[in-house]
Design an enzyme around this catalytic site. Sequence first.
Site, PDB file in Angstrom:
ATOM      1  N   ASP A 184       0.866  -1.177   0.000  1.00 32.99           N
ATOM      2  CA  ASP A 184       0.000   0.000   0.000  1.00 32.99           C
ATOM      3  C   ASP A 184       0.905   1.230   0.000  1.00 32.99           C
ATOM      4  O   ASP A 184       2.129   1.121  -0.183  1.00 32.99           O
ATOM      5  CB  ASP A 184      -0.998  -0.043   1.178  1.00 32.99           C
TER       6      ASP A 184
ATOM      7  N   CYS B  49       2.960  -3.331   4.054  1.00 31.05           N
ATOM      8  CA  CYS B  49       2.091  -2.209   4.418  1.00 31.05           C
ATOM      9  C   CYS B  49       2.805  -1.472   5.544  1.00 31.05           C
ATOM     10  O   CYS B  49       4.014  -1.669   5.729  1.00 31.05           O
ATOM     11  CB  CYS B  49       0.681  -2.669   4.784  1.00 31.05           C
TER      12      CYS B  49
ATOM     13  N   THR C 152       2.629  -1.594   8.975  1.00 32.15           N
ATOM     14  CA  THR C 152       3.128  -2.493  10.014  1.00 32.15           C
ATOM     15  C   THR C 152       3.375  -3.908   9.503  1.00 32.15           C
ATOM     16  O   THR C 152       4.064  -4.696  10.156  1.00 32.15           O
ATOM     17  CB  THR C 152       2.079  -2.624  11.131  1.00 32.15           C
TER      18      THR C 152
ATOM     19  N   HIS D  81      11.245 -23.402   8.852  1.00 29.09           N
ATOM     20  CA  HIS D  81      10.241 -24.097   9.673  1.00 29.09           C
ATOM     21  C   HIS D  81       8.816 -23.964   9.131  1.00 29.09           C
ATOM     22  O   HIS D  81       8.008 -24.861   9.316  1.00 29.09           O
ATOM     23  CB  HIS D  81      10.264 -23.571  11.114  1.00 29.09           C
TER      24      HIS D  81
ATOM     25  N   HIS E 120       8.330 -30.410  10.568  1.00 27.71           N
ATOM     26  CA  HIS E 120       7.711 -29.137  10.181  1.00 27.71           C
ATOM     27  C   HIS E 120       6.651 -29.348   9.104  1.00 27.71           C
ATOM     28  O   HIS E 120       5.634 -28.649   9.076  1.00 27.71           O
ATOM     29  CB  HIS E 120       8.776 -28.145   9.714  1.00 27.71           C
TER      30      HIS E 120
HETATM   31  C1  RB5 Z   1      -2.045   2.568   6.630  1.00 22.72           C
HETATM   32  O1  RB5 Z   1      -2.094   3.758   7.332  1.00 22.72           O
HETATM   33  C2  RB5 Z   1      -1.807   1.385   7.575  1.00 22.72           C
HETATM   34  O2  RB5 Z   1      -2.903   1.183   8.380  1.00 22.72           O
HETATM   35  C3  RB5 Z   1      -1.485   0.147   6.779  1.00 22.72           C
HETATM   36  O3  RB5 Z   1      -0.381   0.370   5.977  1.00 22.72           O
HETATM   37  C4  RB5 Z   1      -1.121  -1.096   7.583  1.00 22.72           C
HETATM   38  O4  RB5 Z   1      -0.137  -0.823   8.526  1.00 22.72           O
HETATM   39  C5  RB5 Z   1      -2.238  -1.880   8.134  1.00 22.72           C
HETATM   40  O5  RB5 Z   1      -2.044  -2.935   8.767  1.00 22.72           O
END
Ligand code: RB5
Length: 147
Positions: free
Chosen positions: A9, A66, A68, A99, A134
């Site tokens: 994203d 993304c 996180t 694994h 595994h």
């Molecule tokens: C975008 O602001 C953020 O929410 C997205 O990139 C991601 O981290 C969601 O899990």
Amino acid sequence: MDKIAIASDHAGRELKDELVAFLKDSGVEVLDMGTNSPDRVDYPDFGIPLSQKVSSGEIKKGILICGTGIGMSIVANKFPNVRAALVNGVFMAKMAKEHNDANILVIGGRVVGKDLAREMVDTWLKSRFEGGRHQTRLDKISKIEDK
Ligand code: RB5
């Protein structure tokens, strides 16, 4: 080496572009599935198409990014045959393959720096699934998908 699909994203786009360049420099064929603009987007709109390709077997390995890595992990692991691993260190990247036989590597673009991300991708690609006990564990997970 297998072709690798990569998608992100807006929060992962910079890191995605870095990794596309890194993979191409390493001689890996890359399918860049976006996003390719700075505009805010919804991560499922990019995570779903990539996960579908891995789920169907059209693509053997993918990378999702993304902010996180959490959202992309949730999306990817909805798909049969997908084993998406959110990693934030080299040891995790190694284990994800050895694994868990992870076929999608997920990275948080707001969590991990570019150098570490490159090292994690390199480690994941060079590591080999150990099989054995595994595989038994992965078979138990596959059975959930058969239901
Ligand atoms: C975008 O602001 C953020 O929410 C997205 O990139 C991601 O981290 C969601 O899990």
